[in-house]
Scaffold this motif. Structure first.
Motif: not given
Length: 332
Positions: A16-45
């Motif tokens: 991690f460089i800039d870890p953030v906590l999402a609503e699913d209770g998981q921690t992600y790299e900020r840039s990675a989860i923003i891109q994921w949400i923009q593409q998929h809209g839902t938690s990968p877990f």
């Protein structure tokens, strides 16, 4: 397992460089989860809806990463390979697999009691990691609650084969005897046919021994139509399928499938009884062999696909725990 794994983003597999906590209770790299949400809209877990605006910094993880780097030396630590959480598992150097499995369903002899199973066919998990098991010998689908010893019979009078649970926890299952794929709604528990018309055949509103099912984020149903040797896609609420690929002589004895919704979007992978795995891409007719060959065996290029799909059903859930149903001993 070593504690270094939780210091890596589950999407990029980098520290991690800039870890953030999402609503699913998981921690992600900020840039990675923003891109994921923009593409998929839902938690990968968990597949629940996520919002970029509700990401919060995880300062505890950030501090832990900084301490880890100081203690181990970042230059001494090789970077984890990039990849998707769906196709890459990176273990820390000290990680160890537990050698002995734990029975989580059945194991009390073959039978039809609530604490028994007899030749379980398939397994699946919902967003809460509750376990579902098809027990066709007793025409039922059982649900095993994750946090309790509760066992519930969800579906009866149906010899269900392959199971699949979508992002909304709706349960889909194949029924070879009626040549249909059916859906049990997570809300209300109603059961409806979503593919096939109840009579075997080769028309696009029919199936002939559906062997496996996959449901994508748009609730389109992909079916392995085994005896017709084809893969058919049924759009939500449609009464007629769309043949994607296959046919006699093209796709020999398909038995399982997976649809890539992360990397090569729309790619369909199919396992066949003739011991190989093939890939199909949208808008093409070419099948690419990605594993195995036309001859079963134990070499590096061959697979015992037929035996695998007849005797054993595997499921690797998101926390990297391996589950399998072994029909010979009637337990999971």
């Amino acid at each position: 397992m070593s504690d270094c794994q939780h210091l890596r983003c589950p999407i990029t597999l980098e520290l991690f460089i800039d870890p953030v906590l999402a609503e699913d209770g998981q921690t992600y790299e900020r840039s990675a989860i923003i891109q994921w949400i923009q593409q998929h809209g839902t938690s990968p877990f968990t597949r629940q809806q996520l919002s970029v605006s509700r990401l919060t910094p995880n300062r505890a993880i950030k501090t832990a990463v900084e301490n880890f780097k100081r203690q181990n030396g970042e230059s001494r630590r090789p970077s984890a390979p990039r990849g998707s959480i769906r196709n890459t598992i990176v273990l820390c150097e000290t990680a160890r697999w537990f050698p002995n499995g734990i029975v989580v369903a059945g194991g009390n002899g073959g039978g039809g009691a609530m604490n028994q199973l007899y030749k379980p066919e398939s397994i699946a998990f919902d967003r809460q990691q509750n376990l579902y098991v098809s027990d066709p010998s007793f025409s039922r689908i059982q649900k095993y609650s994750r946090n309790s010893e509760e066992i519930v019979t969800l579906v009866t009078s149906v010899k269900a084969g392959e199971l699949f649970i979508d992002r909304y926890d709706n349960l889909y299952f194949t029924v070879s005897s009626s040549h249909t794929v059916q859906k049990r709604s997570a809300v209300g528990g109603s059961v409806e046919v979503v593919a096939g018309n109840g009579r075997y055949g080769a028309a696009l509103n029919q199936l002939n021994v559906p062997k496996a099912v996959y449901v994508d984020r748009e609730e389109s149903v992909y079916v392995v139509d085994m005896n017709n040797q084809r893969i058919v896609k049924w759009l939500k609420k449609s009464t007629t399928g769309i043949m994607l690929f296959g046919g006699t002589g093209v796709l020999k004895n398909p038995v399982g499938l997976f649809v890539d919704e992360v990397n090569e979007l729309g790619a369909v992978y199919v396992c066949t009884h003739n011991s190989k795995v093939v890939k199909w891409m949208p808008n093409t007719q070419q099948l690419i062999t990605v594993a195995g060959s036309d001859k079963a065996g134990n070499g590096s290029k061959t697979l015992f696909v037929k035996r695998f799909f007849w005797d054993l059903n595997l499921y690797c859930e998101i926390k990297k725990q391996l589950f399998f149903s072994l029909s010979v001993v009637s337990k999971i």
